[in-house]
Write an enzyme that holds these catalytic residues in place. Structure first.
Site, PDB file in Angstrom:
ATOM      1  N   HIS A 279      24.824  85.013  38.181  1.00  0.00           N
ATOM      2  CA  HIS A 279      23.901  84.426  37.203  1.00  0.00           C
ATOM      3  C   HIS A 279      24.471  84.656  35.802  1.00  0.00           C
ATOM      4  CE1 HIS A 279      20.172  83.006  35.496  1.00  0.00           C
ATOM      5  NE2 HIS A 279      20.188  84.048  34.684  1.00  0.00           N
TER       6      HIS A 279
ATOM      7  N   ASN B 158      33.972  78.781  40.088  1.00  0.00           N
ATOM      8  CA  ASN B 158      33.914  80.093  40.756  1.00  0.00           C
ATOM      9  C   ASN B 158      34.437  80.002  42.185  1.00  0.00           C
ATOM     10  OD1 ASN B 158      32.641  82.384  39.126  1.00  0.00           O
ATOM     11  ND2 ASN B 158      31.316  80.653  38.614  1.00  0.00           N
TER      12      ASN B 158
HETATM   13  C1  GRF Z   1      28.207  79.649  36.578  1.00  0.00           C
HETATM   14  O1  GRF Z   1      28.095  79.908  35.207  1.00  0.00           O
HETATM   15  C2  GRF Z   1      27.243  80.493  37.349  1.00  0.00           C
HETATM   16  O2  GRF Z   1      26.939  81.695  36.722  1.00  0.00           O
HETATM   17  C3  GRF Z   1      26.010  79.638  37.383  1.00  0.00           C
HETATM   18  O3  GRF Z   1      26.467  78.325  37.484  1.00  0.00           O
HETATM   19  C4  GRF Z   1      27.783  78.235  36.950  1.00  0.00           C
HETATM   20  C5  GRF Z   1      28.632  77.654  38.016  1.00  0.00           C
HETATM   21  O4  GRF Z   1      29.866  77.232  37.553  1.00  0.00           O
HETATM   22  N1  GRF Z   1      25.143  80.079  38.441  1.00  0.00           N
HETATM   23  P1  GRF Z   1      30.964  76.704  38.565  1.00  0.00           P
HETATM   24  O5  GRF Z   1      30.332  75.558  39.358  1.00  0.00           O
HETATM   25  O6  GRF Z   1      31.378  77.834  39.437  1.00  0.00           O
HETATM   26  O7  GRF Z   1      32.083  76.206  37.693  1.00  0.00           O
END
Ligand code: GRF
Length: 220
Positions: A112, A17
């Site tokens: 989330h 992300n």
């Molecule tokens: C995502 O699925 C987010 O919703 C959750 O943790 C994951 C993080 O993934 N809180 P990344 O580290 O961004 O790949």
């Protein structure tokens, strides 16, 4: 805010992300930029992503700050040092507490991997499958003291397929997160999204429920 909206991104792991935000900031001349990354894990892959993008990164490891209060203080100092306009929790696997909650009220978002208020906490994909839920997804919400309980802004929704397992759901949900998180950050940076009196306001209108976008709309 003067200039681009400054984002501080908190991570614990892969940071995909974070990458989506970095890419959005560069590719679409977004109204935001990532000014710093903070991880609680020294080996988080997201730290490498930050380094590749030339973004300063700090590790605030829990084992270096005994006790929850000390940890929250250290984290708050690391966030303050970046002077962010918006704090983004992107897979940060610690509960935010202490003064960060108040100091950044209305200026902190989390994502989330569930259609909140369903499946707060961990193992959301498996819990969705175990419930036989026909739909699943992810939620961007403002952070409050209530874990995964702050006012929701936008949700990405998908239909659970007969052959989905927790892994495939995680993958599909993540792809949608990479669209809605930069979207929400953009809204905030443009002044279109704010939290007023505990209510989410989008384009000046208080919304009681999050905007729900389906995977067909989000991933062409
Ligand atoms: C995502 O699925 C987010 O919703 C959750 O943790 C994951 C993080 O993934 N809180 P990344 O580290 O961004 O790949």
């Amino acid at each position: 805010m003067a200039g681009k909206c400054k984002l501080a991104v908190l991570i614990s792991g892969s940071g995909s992300n974070l990458q989506a935000l970095i890419d959005a900031a560069v590719a679409n001349s977004a109204p935001f930029r990532v000014v710093g990354v903070i991880s609680d894990k020294p080996d988080a892959f997201g730290l490498q992503r930050a380094a590749s993008a030339g973004i300063p990164a700090t590790v605030v490891a829990a084992n270096e700050h005994a006790g929850r209060d000390n940890y929250h203080d250290a984290l708050a100092k690391a966030v303050d040092a970046l002077q962010p306009d918006l704090v983004i929790l992107a897979g940060f696997m610690r509960i935010i507490g202490g003064r960060l909650i108040d100091d950044y009220a209305g200026r902190m978002l989390n994502i989330h991997p569930a259609l909140l208020p369903k499946y707060k906490g961990l193992h959301t994909h498996q819990r969705c499958l175990d419930s036989g839920d026909p739909v699943h997804g992810s939620t961007v919400h403002f952070v409050t003291a209530e874990l995964d309980g702050g006012p929701p802004v936008v949700q990405a929704m998908l239909t659970v397929a007969a052959d989905d397992d927790a892994e495939s759901l995680a993958r599909r949900v993540l792809a949608l997160e990479h669209v809605i998180y930069p979207m929400a950050a953009r809204w905030f940076a443009e002044g279109r999204l704010r939290l007023g009196n505990g209510h989410v306001e989008l384009d000046g209108v208080a919304i009681d429920a999050p905007l729900v976008l389906s995977d067909e709309t989000l991933v062409a």
